[in-house]
Design a protein around this motif. Structure first.
Motif, PDB file in Angstrom:
ATOM      1  N   PRO A   1      -8.094   6.025  -6.256  1.00  0.00           N
ATOM      2  CA  PRO A   1      -7.799   4.813  -5.473  1.00  0.00           C
ATOM      3  C   PRO A   1      -6.385   4.832  -4.897  1.00  0.00           C
ATOM      4  CG  PRO A   1      -7.781   4.320  -7.828  1.00  0.00           C
ATOM      5  CD  PRO A   1      -8.219   5.747  -7.690  1.00  0.00           C
ATOM      6  N   ALA A   2      -6.245   4.245  -3.713  1.00  0.00           N
ATOM      7  CA  ALA A   2      -4.931   4.118  -3.079  1.00  0.00           C
ATOM      8  C   ALA A   2      -4.185   2.921  -3.650  1.00  0.00           C
ATOM      9  CB  ALA A   2      -5.088   3.957  -1.573  1.00  0.00           C
TER      10      ALA A   2
ATOM     11  N   ASN B   1       0.726   9.063  -5.380  1.00  0.00           N
ATOM     12  CA  ASN B   1       0.460  10.224  -4.546  1.00  0.00           C
ATOM     13  C   ASN B   1       0.891  11.502  -5.263  1.00  0.00           C
ATOM     14  OD1 ASN B   1       0.225  12.076  -2.499  1.00  0.00           O
ATOM     15  ND2 ASN B   1       2.070  11.424  -1.450  1.00  0.00           N
ATOM     16  N   ASN B   2      -0.068  12.213  -5.807  1.00  0.00           N
ATOM     17  CA  ASN B   2       0.264  13.475  -6.465  1.00  0.00           C
ATOM     18  C   ASN B   2      -0.760  14.549  -6.104  1.00  0.00           C
ATOM     19  OD1 ASN B   2      -1.843  12.395  -7.866  1.00  0.00           O
ATOM     20  ND2 ASN B   2      -0.845  12.399  -9.858  1.00  0.00           N
ATOM     21  N   TYR B   3      -1.094  14.599  -4.824  1.00  0.00           N
ATOM     22  CA  TYR B   3      -2.035  15.603  -4.346  1.00  0.00           C
ATOM     23  C   TYR B   3      -1.344  16.959  -4.335  1.00  0.00           C
ATOM     24  CZ  TYR B   3      -5.059  18.324  -1.328  1.00  0.00           C
ATOM     25  OH  TYR B   3      -5.868  19.325  -0.824  1.00  0.00           O
TER      26      TYR B   3
ATOM     27  N   ILE C   1       0.851  -1.199   0.000  1.00  0.00           N
ATOM     28  CA  ILE C   1       0.000   0.000   0.000  1.00  0.00           C
ATOM     29  C   ILE C   1       0.882   1.242   0.000  1.00  0.00           C
ATOM     30  CG2 ILE C   1      -1.638   1.366   1.365  1.00  0.00           C
ATOM     31  CD1 ILE C   1      -3.048  -0.950   0.049  1.00  0.00           C
ATOM     32  N   ASN C   2       1.933   1.249   0.832  1.00  0.00           N
ATOM     33  CA  ASN C   2       2.832   2.409   0.904  1.00  0.00           C
ATOM     34  C   ASN C   2       3.528   2.655  -0.433  1.00  0.00           C
ATOM     35  OD1 ASN C   2       2.131   2.967   3.522  1.00  0.00           O
ATOM     36  ND2 ASN C   2       3.853   1.849   4.407  1.00  0.00           N
TER      37      ASN C   2
ATOM     38  N   SER D   1       1.234   4.534   5.284  1.00  0.00           N
ATOM     39  CA  SER D   1       0.049   4.033   5.966  1.00  0.00           C
ATOM     40  C   SER D   1       0.393   3.063   7.081  1.00  0.00           C
ATOM     41  CB  SER D   1      -0.865   3.316   4.963  1.00  0.00           C
ATOM     42  OG  SER D   1      -0.262   2.103   4.546  1.00  0.00           O
ATOM     43  N   GLN D   2      -0.516   2.968   8.020  1.00  0.00           N
ATOM     44  CA  GLN D   2      -0.515   1.915   9.031  1.00  0.00           C
ATOM     45  C   GLN D   2      -1.918   1.332   8.974  1.00  0.00           C
ATOM     46  OE1 GLN D   2       0.637   3.640  12.836  1.00  0.00           O
ATOM     47  NE2 GLN D   2       2.630   2.698  12.578  1.00  0.00           N
TER      48      GLN D   2
END
Length: 187
Positions: A152-153, A41-43, A33-34, A64-65
Motif C-alpha cells: 500500500p502507498a 518506499n523501499n523498492y 501521500i508523498n 505523487s501528483q
C-alpha cells in the motif's frame, strides 16, 4: 445591525456545513501521500534477461501528483539508480521515471494501493545506457506494477486523528480530486 446578524448567521452555517463535511468524508492530501511514499518506499529489485543483462534497481525520491495530469489517476515521479551487469561489463545509470497508477481503497485493510502502475516516461543518464534501459524497461514496469499492487502507498491509522480513525472504520470507496484523495464514509 441586520447585515451583521446575516453575516454571522452565514458564517455559523458555513462552520456547521464544514463540520458536517468532516463527518461524511476524510481527505488525504498530496503531501500526506508523498510523506507516506518516502517512509514506505523501499523498492529494490534485481531484474533482467538471463545470460544477457541483469540490473539491480533502487527507486528513491518518489513523489505523487493526484488527479492533476489525468482525472482519476495518480502520477508518480521518481529516480531509479541502476547497476547493470552485461556482456559489456558493469555499468551504472540513473532513470527519471514518470508513472501513472489507479488509486484503489481496500476497505478491510484501510489501505490505499496504486494499481495498474505503468511507466509513461523514462529519461536515462548517461544517454549511452538508453538502449540497454529500453530493453529492461518492460521488466522494470512489470516489477513496479507487482510491487505497488501488493504494497500500500498509504494506510489509514486509528492513532493519528479521530477523523482518520473514523475513516478506517466507516470508509466506502475513494474519490480522486486534484491534489487530494477523498474517502467518503458510509451513510
Amino acid at each position: 445591525m441586520k447585515k451583521a446578524f446575516l453575516g454571522l448567521t452565514a458564517l455559523f452555517i458555513a462552520v456547521i456545513l464544514s463540520g458536517c463535511n468532516q463527518l461524511t468524508q476524510y481527505t488525504i492530501s498530496e503531501q500526506e501521500i508523498n510523506q507516506a511514499l518516502q517512509k514506505r518506499n523501499n523498492y529494490e529489485k534485481d531484474i533482467g534477461v538471463a545470460g544477457l543483462v541483469n540490473a539491480h534497481i533502487v527507486l528513491n525520491d518518489l513523489s505523487s501528483q493526484i488527479g492533476r495530469e489525468e482525472p482519476g489517476k495518480i502520477t508518480l515521479s521518481g529516480n531509479a539508480k541502476i547497476n547493470v551487469s552485461s556482456l559489456f561489463g558493469p555499468q551504472q545509470a540513473d532513470m527519471q521515471l514518470k508513472m501513472k497508477a489507479q488509486p484503489f481503497f481496500d476497505q478491510q485493510q484501510g489501505a490505499i494501493y496504486l494499481r495498474d502502475l505503468e511507466i509513461v516516461d523514462a529519461q536515462v543518464q548517461p544517454e549511452k545506457m538508453a538502449s540497454i534501459m529500453k530493453t529492461l524497461t518492460p521488466y522494470l514496469n512489470q516489477s513496479l506494477k507487482s510491487y505497488f499492487n501488493q504494497k500500500p502507498a498509504y494506510v489509514l491509522s486509528e492513532d493519528r486523528s479521530k477523523a482518520e480513525s473514523l475513516a478506517k472504520k466507516f470508509a466506502k470507496g475513494l474519490e480522486v480530486k486534484p491534489g487530494q484523495l477523498v474517502i467518503p464514509f458510509t451513510h
